[in-house]
Design a protein around this motif. Structure first.
Motif, mmCIF file in Angstrom:
data_model
loop_
_atom_site.group_PDB
_atom_site.id
_atom_site.type_symbol
_atom_site.label_atom_id
_atom_site.label_comp_id
_atom_site.label_asym_id
_atom_site.label_seq_id
_atom_site.Cartn_x
_atom_site.Cartn_y
_atom_site.Cartn_z
ATOM 1 N N LEU A 18 0.830 -1.205 0.000
ATOM 2 C CA LEU A 18 0.000 0.000 0.000
ATOM 3 C C LEU A 18 0.864 1.254 0.000
ATOM 4 N N LEU A 19 1.948 1.244 0.790
ATOM 5 C CA LEU A 19 2.833 2.406 0.823
ATOM 6 C C LEU A 19 3.565 2.606 -0.502
ATOM 7 N N ARG A 20 3.752 1.511 -1.267
ATOM 8 C CA ARG A 20 4.440 1.604 -2.555
ATOM 9 C C ARG A 20 3.492 1.882 -3.707
ATOM 10 N N ALA A 21 2.188 1.897 -3.468
ATOM 11 C CA ALA A 21 1.213 2.060 -4.547
ATOM 12 C C ALA A 21 1.292 3.465 -5.146
ATOM 13 N N ASP A 22 0.896 3.570 -6.435
ATOM 14 C CA ASP A 22 0.929 4.870 -7.123
ATOM 15 C C ASP A 22 -0.028 5.865 -6.468
ATOM 16 N N HIS A 23 -1.195 5.374 -6.055
ATOM 17 C CA HIS A 23 -2.204 6.254 -5.453
ATOM 18 C C HIS A 23 -2.275 6.044 -3.945
ATOM 19 N N ALA A 24 -1.131 5.799 -3.306
ATOM 20 C CA ALA A 24 -1.119 5.577 -1.863
ATOM 21 C C ALA A 24 -1.703 6.752 -1.079
ATOM 22 N N PRO A 25 -1.416 8.028 -1.444
ATOM 23 C CA PRO A 25 -2.037 9.130 -0.692
ATOM 24 C C PRO A 25 -3.552 9.102 -0.748
ATOM 25 N N LEU A 26 -4.131 8.759 -1.913
ATOM 26 C CA LEU A 26 -5.587 8.673 -2.017
ATOM 27 C C LEU A 26 -6.126 7.539 -1.157
ATOM 28 N N VAL A 27 -5.485 6.375 -1.216
ATOM 29 C CA VAL A 27 -5.970 5.229 -0.452
ATOM 30 C C VAL A 27 -5.911 5.510 1.036
ATOM 31 N N ASP A 78 -10.215 -2.409 -7.314
ATOM 32 C CA ASP A 78 -8.758 -2.584 -7.285
ATOM 33 C C ASP A 78 -8.253 -2.707 -5.848
ATOM 34 N N TRP A 79 -8.792 -1.898 -4.944
ATOM 35 C CA TRP A 79 -8.331 -1.924 -3.561
ATOM 36 C C TRP A 79 -8.742 -3.224 -2.872
ATOM 37 N N ALA A 80 -9.907 -3.744 -3.237
ATOM 38 C CA ALA A 80 -10.323 -5.025 -2.660
ATOM 39 C C ALA A 80 -9.431 -6.159 -3.178
ATOM 40 N N ASP A 81 -9.093 -6.136 -4.472
ATOM 41 C CA ASP A 81 -8.212 -7.169 -5.032
ATOM 42 C C ASP A 81 -6.810 -7.098 -4.418
ATOM 43 N N ALA A 82 -6.371 -5.895 -4.065
ATOM 44 C CA ALA A 82 -5.045 -5.736 -3.472
ATOM 45 C C ALA A 82 -5.010 -6.122 -2.001
ATOM 46 N N GLY A 83 -6.172 -6.352 -1.383
ATOM 47 C CA GLY A 83 -6.205 -6.759 0.014
ATOM 48 C C GLY A 83 -6.299 -5.611 0.994
ATOM 49 N N TRP A 84 -6.685 -4.420 0.528
ATOM 50 C CA TRP A 84 -6.823 -3.279 1.433
ATOM 51 C C TRP A 84 -8.266 -3.088 1.878
ATOM 52 N N LEU A 85 -9.183 -3.684 1.162
ATOM 53 C CA LEU A 85 -10.597 -3.663 1.532
ATOM 54 C C LEU A 85 -11.100 -5.101 1.581
#
Length: 481
Positions: A18-27, A78-85
């Motif tokens: 999550l910290l390395r993601a392109d849209h980490a500030p938005l997430v 996308d966030w659910a697939d990445a495991g953040w939701l």
């Protein structure tokens, strides 16, 4: 930590990704505001997408239309697939709901440590460290004489302090010391909510492993039950499980809850504290809600075990797994071979043609005259008492009884309600208590702890029923009013 372990975490850990993601500030900004700052544990997909739409619109207006080109639902997927939701369907709804995963909590907690702080308190944490060491050192002491010596030493200190206070010789915490301790309390209270989300995730992972083991099990039921129940007891008996049980006992203790509420109200009126965080004002209710969701996850595990004991469900699971293994076996055979020879077929489809002339013509039904004059009055006496002996339980009376006790305290167990208002209609009234639905309070169940409820029936006999521990909790909005 070794290099390989750090490298594996960099590639696999959800919080690091999550910290390395392109849209980490938005997430971090959006999910942190919704699920952590507002402490929302479950929200429907439509509501979450609507809030994200507003956020995306504001950010695109500020930084340009191409900053976030996708729509809200695409980002949520996308966030659910990445495991953040966590995306799931509640038992009483057919609409998808979302909840943040512990990875969001960990990533946001680390980012917040990067912010510059105007005030960094160290005294309170030193006091906590010393107090923890003292608790561990003397809490593990097995010598009664050593324990008595320590208790007498503390009593001497207390007596000396009482004498100084009576003489007017005492010191008051200055503003810096008060802010230091309040800052430490707020950080601990917030971290508890994140810890509860992680505990819930651990129990949910156990539930998933149980379902997978049941679906793929080839041996006897007894062997699988030993393995599952052993894993359940391993979690309950672990340090994490025992700590959660002690925490949940505190939440269910009326005396300790009232003491906590009184202390919190007194502290937040201090001038040195300044502006009070409204989330901390009712943090004990947030703890109770989060712990209740964790207990619900434990109940899912118990329900899965009960379903496993059902022979029909067992056979259905075995049949599904047999079909899946057959498909996997054929796929592996064809994976390295010539797939051009692979053919499939479907059942022949056809359209049933029905000509209009094949349908029969309408035939009106013959009318039948009803002669009600010939009805004869019944002879003899008809016993009408059965019509008046039906049991009816008025839910309004039960709701009024619960509200009566909730005026005095924020939560009340079912046994206290029935001690004040004994059962009049027996088992029917007890079941009605369990199914109450009112906007001023919430009914919570603890399947792990069970209690016996006794009443006297109409014939004078004693009846006893075993039910989960039931707690009526006054809603926050109702208590504020």
């Amino acid at each position: 930590m070794e290099y390989d372990e750090i490298d594996w975490l960099r590639r696999q850990d959800r919080a690091w990704r999550l910290l390395r993601a392109d849209h980490a500030p938005l997430v971090l900004r959006f999910l942190g505001q919704v699920f952590i700052d507002d402490n929302i544990r479950s929200i429907s997909g439509d509501q979450l997408a609507e809030r994200l739409d507003d956020t995306l619109f504001a950010l695109n207006e500020q930084y340009g239309e191409a900053t976030f080109p996708k729509n809200a639902r695409a980002y949520l997927g996308d966030w659910a697939d990445a495991g953040w939701l966590r995306r799931y369907y509640p038992p009483d709804s057919d609409e998808v709901h979302f909840d943040a995963t512990p990875a969001v909590e960990r990533a946001l907690a680390w980012v917040r440590t990067l912010q510059a702080r105007e005030f960094v308190g160290t005294e309170s944490r030193l006091n906590i460290a010393v107090d923890l060491l003292r608790q561990m050192a003397f809490g593990a002491e097995t010598d009664p004489n050593a324990r008595l010596e320590e208790l007498q030493r503390r009593r001497g200190e207390i007596d000396a302090e009482v004498a100084r206070v009576r003489a007017g010789d005492f010191t008051v915490l200055d503003d810096a010391a008060q802010r230091d301790r309040y800052q430490q309390f707020v950080a601990t209270a917030r971290s508890l909510l994140g810890d509860l989300r992680e505990v819930e995730e651990n129990f949910r992972a156990l539930d998933r492993r149980v379902r997978e083991r049941i679906a793929a099990w080839q041996g006897s039921k007894g062997e699988l039950l030993d393995e599952i129940v052993g894993g359940r007891h391993a979690i309950s008996g672990s340090d994490q499980g025992r700590s959660f049980d002690a925490f949940y006992d505190f939440l269910l203790s009326m005396r300790r809850q009232e003491e906590f509420t009184d202390l919190l109200e007194r502290v937040q009126t201090l001038d040195a504290i300044g502006q009070v965080d409204q989330r901390i004002t009712r943090v004990q209710h947030d703890w109770l809600n989060a712990a209740g969701r964790t207990q619900s996850t434990v109940r899912l595990l118990s329900e899965q075990l009960r379903r496993f004991l059902d022979d029909q469900a067992w056979l259905e699971n075995r049949r599904v797994m047999d079909v899946l293994r057959s498909i996997e076996a054929h796929a592996l055979i064809l994976r390295d071979g010539d797939t051009s020879a692979v053919k499939t077929s479907i059942d022949d489809t056809k359209v049933d043609v029905v000509l209009p002339m094949e349908r029969p013509l309408y035939r009106p039904r013959a009318g039948h005259a009803v002669d009600s004059v010939t009805a004869e009055e019944p002879t003899g006496q008809v016993d009408m008492s059965a019509l008046f002996e039906q049991v009816y339980v008025d839910p309004a009376r039960l709701i009024a009884a619960v509200r009566d006790l909730l005026r005095e305290q924020s939560q009340v167990p079912l046994r206290d309600v029935m001690s004040r208002h004994p059962l009049k209609e027996g088992l029917a009234e007890l079941v009605a208590y369990l199914s109450l639905d009112d906007g001023s309070f919430t009914v919570t169940f603890d399947e792990v702890r069970r209690e016996s409820i006794t009443w006297t029936d109409a014939a004078g006999g004693r009846r006893t029923a075993t039910a989960p521990t039931v707690m009526f909790v006054r809603d926050r909005e109702d208590s504020d009013r």
